[in-house]
Design a protein around this motif. Sequence first.
Motif, mmCIF file in Angstrom:
data_model
loop_
_atom_site.group_PDB
_atom_site.id
_atom_site.type_symbol
_atom_site.label_atom_id
_atom_site.label_comp_id
_atom_site.label_asym_id
_atom_site.label_seq_id
_atom_site.Cartn_x
_atom_site.Cartn_y
_atom_site.Cartn_z
ATOM 1 N N GLY A 500 0.812 -1.304 0.042
ATOM 2 C CA GLY A 500 -0.100 -0.125 -0.047
ATOM 3 C C GLY A 500 0.746 1.196 -0.080
ATOM 4 O O GLY A 500 0.094 2.259 0.149
ATOM 5 N N ALA A 501 2.164 0.915 0.066
ATOM 6 C CA ALA A 501 3.050 2.309 -0.054
ATOM 7 C C ALA A 501 2.860 3.207 -1.099
ATOM 8 O O ALA A 501 2.946 4.519 -0.927
ATOM 9 N N LYS A 502 2.426 2.826 -2.283
ATOM 10 C CA LYS A 502 2.373 3.639 -3.490
ATOM 11 C C LYS A 502 1.104 4.514 -3.429
ATOM 12 O O LYS A 502 1.085 5.768 -3.475
ATOM 13 N N ALA A 503 0.136 4.121 -2.688
ATOM 14 C CA ALA A 503 -1.048 4.954 -2.584
ATOM 15 C C ALA A 503 -0.913 5.928 -1.387
ATOM 16 O O ALA A 503 -1.454 6.978 -1.440
ATOM 17 N N LEU A 504 -0.231 5.521 -0.285
ATOM 18 C CA LEU A 504 0.311 6.255 0.880
ATOM 19 C C LEU A 504 1.082 7.491 0.305
ATOM 20 O O LEU A 504 0.953 8.776 0.586
ATOM 21 N N TRP A 505 2.123 7.038 -0.611
ATOM 22 C CA TRP A 505 2.829 8.247 -1.319
ATOM 23 C C TRP A 505 2.083 9.133 -2.345
ATOM 24 O O TRP A 505 2.151 10.420 -1.871
ATOM 25 N N ARG A 506 1.144 8.477 -2.864
ATOM 26 C CA ARG A 506 0.396 9.584 -3.600
ATOM 27 C C ARG A 506 -0.454 10.495 -2.631
ATOM 28 O O ARG A 506 -0.569 11.710 -3.092
ATOM 29 N N ASP A 507 -1.095 9.819 -1.539
ATOM 30 C CA ASP A 507 -1.777 10.819 -0.857
ATOM 31 C C ASP A 507 -0.953 11.912 -0.377
ATOM 32 O O ASP A 507 -1.395 13.001 -0.054
ATOM 33 N N LEU A 508 0.280 11.585 0.162
ATOM 34 C CA LEU A 508 1.320 12.538 0.663
ATOM 35 C C LEU A 508 1.631 13.524 -0.415
ATOM 36 O O LEU A 508 1.680 14.652 0.008
ATOM 37 N N GLU A 509 1.868 13.113 -1.544
ATOM 38 C CA GLU A 509 2.192 14.110 -2.778
ATOM 39 C C GLU A 509 1.202 15.002 -3.024
ATOM 40 O O GLU A 509 1.571 16.063 -3.341
ATOM 41 N N GLU A 510 -0.137 14.508 -2.897
ATOM 42 C CA GLU A 510 -1.248 15.208 -3.308
ATOM 43 C C GLU A 510 -1.628 16.246 -2.199
ATOM 44 O O GLU A 510 -2.272 17.165 -2.437
ATOM 45 N N THR A 511 -0.920 16.147 -1.136
ATOM 46 C CA THR A 511 -1.200 17.185 -0.031
ATOM 47 C C THR A 511 -0.561 18.365 -0.303
ATOM 48 O O THR A 511 0.669 18.426 -0.645
ATOM 49 N N ARG A 512 -1.035 19.510 -0.124
ATOM 50 C CA ARG A 512 -0.466 20.576 -0.339
ATOM 51 C C ARG A 512 0.528 21.041 0.555
ATOM 52 O O ARG A 512 0.222 21.085 1.933
ATOM 53 N N PRO A 513 1.778 21.049 0.371
ATOM 54 C CA PRO A 513 2.775 21.742 1.193
ATOM 55 C C PRO A 513 2.464 22.902 1.811
ATOM 56 O O PRO A 513 2.376 23.828 1.386
ATOM 57 N N PHE A 514 2.454 22.640 3.417
ATOM 58 C CA PHE A 514 1.948 23.808 4.008
ATOM 59 C C PHE A 514 2.630 25.105 4.066
ATOM 60 O O PHE A 514 2.329 25.987 4.481
ATOM 61 N N TRP A 515 4.060 24.736 3.771
ATOM 62 C CA TRP A 515 4.871 25.919 3.782
ATOM 63 C C TRP A 515 4.989 26.711 2.614
ATOM 64 O O TRP A 515 5.742 27.664 2.627
ATOM 65 N N LYS A 516 4.201 26.354 1.685
ATOM 66 C CA LYS A 516 4.250 27.433 0.334
ATOM 67 C C LYS A 516 3.116 28.233 0.482
ATOM 68 O O LYS A 516 1.955 28.118 1.083
#
Length: 516
Positions: A500-516
């Motif tokens: 399930g790592a690929k799905a978890l990475w996709r979720d993280l990648e799609e989360t807007r970086p809060f520092w930008k």
Amino acid sequence: MGEIELKFILDEASPSEFLARVKASKLAKGSPTTKTLRSIYLDTPEHGLKKAGIALRLRRDGRRWVQTVKTGAELHGGLSQVGEVENPAPGGRACLEAIPDASVREEVLHRINGDPLLPVCETVIKRSASELSLEDGTRAELAVDVGQIHAGERSADLREVEIELLEGSPAGLFEIAHVLFPDGGLRFSRLSKAARGYLLAEEGRIDLPLAPRNAEDVALDAAEIAEHAARNILRECLDQIATNVVVVRKLDDSEGPHQLRIGLRRLRSVFSVYAPVLESPEMARLNDEARWLGQEVGSLRDLDVVANDIVQREAGTHPDEPGLAALSSTLSRQAVEVRQRLRKLLAGARVQAFLIDLARFVETRGWLVPQDFGQTARLATPVTELAGQALGKRWKKVGKRARKLNTLTVEQRHKLRKELKKLRYAVEFFASLFASKRVDPFLKRLKKLQTVFGDLNDAATVKAMLTGAEAPGAGDPAAQRATGWVIGASQTRAEHGWAGAKALWRDLEETRPFWK
């Protein structure tokens, strides 16, 4: 007037042995003077002064009484810095109107607000004092205090060493500590005598409970400069490391090595994140020492994880496999041996030198490089600016390592795991600068992905520890069967999570970086 002193608990040597070491050090001028000091700490019934960070003390020194007000106390890495105002107190009676500093006098009167002053606690201390000096001109008073703290019907013994700066730089206090504690066993004092007295009165003890110390959040101010933010986070790392060094030395709690290793990793992450402003030869040296100590602590932590978490989990789930319980016992015995070796190391000279030098680095701006003329401007960088740059850099490195996630080799997965950990630490260091509603979703998804990589690392650790000629139970068929069982179970758990790592990475990648 301010008071700066380095404070230690004397629990590894008798006062007479320590004083003999002082004499042999050649730092002391003449013989020590000895006197008995009786101090009474006063406060309102509701402890209004304590709540305001004020200590009011009456001290009998020989035939005279002195009233002292202490304010703005800070105690980090054994270094105490406090404002201090004194005046005579004839007859041992508080005389608030006689406080010479008008602002301090007004604040004390405001906090008391007409309430009666009552004794909270009393200390009776035999003090042996000597003046010490270094070749660079640093002068300090060494005080070896042995006595008791009383609060009502309660009392407790105290043995403490204080090195108070008389002239020169606070860095000299740490140089003196190196000389007076050359072989290990040093323990920073975490509380003032006043704080210990209040604790005795309220809870019946004079020290904080000795227990594994987790990392604590550090609230940063968006208006502060990068140097100040770094110092505050470094103080937190130092406190976590120094406390857990004592925990591992004195307790069998497996959480101690875990939290000590986390503290060392966080320290190295601070060095990395704040490298643009803290980069210096001393930082590089301390980073190397932290890496070395982390590896030493890691040997025990890995054994604890395999023995107490992984093998015991399988033994509890499958009680019909007796080899599992035997394997767990064998690993636990190995952990006892490793723990004893680690305790000896933690009480030794190298670790003690690391702690003293780290405290000096944090508390005396040890990152300053005189010949680096651009450093001042970098130290004054707004912390928000540095945060954005550091988080962006960490995120970019993670993204680079995560490319073609499904095809990563074992070694590539390991490198990605380390980058994810560094990113998490950086997020935690700077989280208070951003709205939690933006930080929390990112951090939550990051932690989920880290769990997958944690299982992969556990599986690799199990395999490395339980195979080979030196593996436990190598000549025992039952233990070998148990070994195969544990390796298989840990590999299965890891691969199941990795699916399930690929799905978890996709979720993280799609989360807007809060520092930008």
